[in-house]
Design a protein around this motif. Structure first.
Motif, PDB file in Angstrom:
ATOM      1  N   THR A 113     109.856  23.903 -33.613  1.00  0.00           N
ATOM      2  CA  THR A 113     108.622  23.118 -33.522  1.00  0.00           C
ATOM      3  C   THR A 113     108.219  22.809 -32.077  1.00  0.00           C
ATOM      4  N   LEU A 117     104.674  24.109 -30.532  1.00  0.00           N
ATOM      5  CA  LEU A 117     103.683  23.174 -29.987  1.00  0.00           C
ATOM      6  C   LEU A 117     103.365  23.477 -28.528  1.00  0.00           C
ATOM      7  N   LEU A 118     104.363  23.855 -27.748  1.00  0.00           N
ATOM      8  CA  LEU A 118     104.133  24.212 -26.355  1.00  0.00           C
ATOM      9  C   LEU A 118     103.235  25.442 -26.249  1.00  0.00           C
ATOM     10  N   ALA A 120     101.146  26.576 -28.503  1.00  0.00           N
ATOM     11  CA  ALA A 120      99.808  26.241 -28.994  1.00  0.00           C
ATOM     12  C   ALA A 120      99.021  25.457 -27.949  1.00  0.00           C
ATOM     13  N   SER A 121      99.670  24.531 -27.257  1.00  0.00           N
ATOM     14  CA  SER A 121      98.955  23.755 -26.236  1.00  0.00           C
ATOM     15  C   SER A 121      98.579  24.626 -25.044  1.00  0.00           C
ATOM     16  N   LEU A 122      99.437  25.565 -24.679  1.00  0.00           N
ATOM     17  CA  LEU A 122      99.082  26.495 -23.599  1.00  0.00           C
ATOM     18  C   LEU A 122      97.906  27.381 -23.993  1.00  0.00           C
ATOM     19  N   TRP A 123      97.873  27.809 -25.245  1.00  0.00           N
ATOM     20  CA  TRP A 123      96.768  28.644 -25.724  1.00  0.00           C
ATOM     21  C   TRP A 123      95.453  27.863 -25.695  1.00  0.00           C
ATOM     22  N   VAL A 124      95.505  26.579 -26.140  1.00  0.00           N
ATOM     23  CA  VAL A 124      94.304  25.734 -26.117  1.00  0.00           C
ATOM     24  C   VAL A 124      93.877  25.474 -24.676  1.00  0.00           C
ATOM     25  N   ALA A 125      94.843  25.180 -23.809  1.00  0.00           N
ATOM     26  CA  ALA A 125      94.520  24.911 -22.404  1.00  0.00           C
ATOM     27  C   ALA A 125      93.922  26.151 -21.742  1.00  0.00           C
ATOM     28  N   ARG A 126      94.422  27.340 -22.070  1.00  0.00           N
ATOM     29  CA  ARG A 126      93.893  28.581 -21.518  1.00  0.00           C
ATOM     30  C   ARG A 126      92.431  28.752 -21.939  1.00  0.00           C
TER      31      ARG A 126
END
Length: 133
Positions: A113, A117-118, A120-126
């Motif tokens: 998990t 989450l890491l 997913a957050s990198l993908w959103v930040a990108r």
């Protein structure tokens, strides 16, 4: 009077249900072999007290934790490996008793998990970064 006695007995039942037996000998006494005691102590810090729930059996003062500590020390003194004792405790009390979940089933999800989450957050930040430029 006939109604009063059964009600009194039902109210007193939880008192008699409390574990008031003697504390096992090895619950609070260390093993004579320092190496085996060190193995037992490491294992006791990785097992959760099923009565306290937030503490390891090494840190808990609950009578159930004392029983579990004594069982760990008895099995380590008898020559069992710590992993075998840990597996025995998991079989007896369930996987929840271990502070270190296995890499299978729900334990695998617990380990993965944070990584998911890491990522997913990198993908959103990108995606947000590319929109701003």
């Amino acid at each position: 009077m006939r109604v009063f006695v059964p009600i009194l007995l039902m109210l007193a039942a939880p008192v008699f249900a409390q574990g008031s037996g003697p504390t096992p000998a090895l619950a609070n006494r260390q093993l004579s072999d320092p190496a085996k005691e060190a193995e037992a102590t490491r294992l006791m810090h990785s097992l959760r007290c099923i009565q306290c729930q937030g503490q390891s059996i090494a840190d808990s003062d609950a009578s159930m934790a004392g029983t579990m500590r004594a069982e760990v020390r008895q099995q380590i003194a008898a020559g069992q490996k710590p992993e075998a004792v840990r597996n025995w405790m998991i079989q007896r009390y369930g996987e929840w008793v271990s502070f270190e979940p296995d890499f299978k089933g729900a334990g695998l999800l617990l380990w993965l998990t944070p990584l998911i989450l890491l990522l997913a957050s990198l993908w959103v930040a990108r995606g947000l970064f590319w929109r701003l430029t």
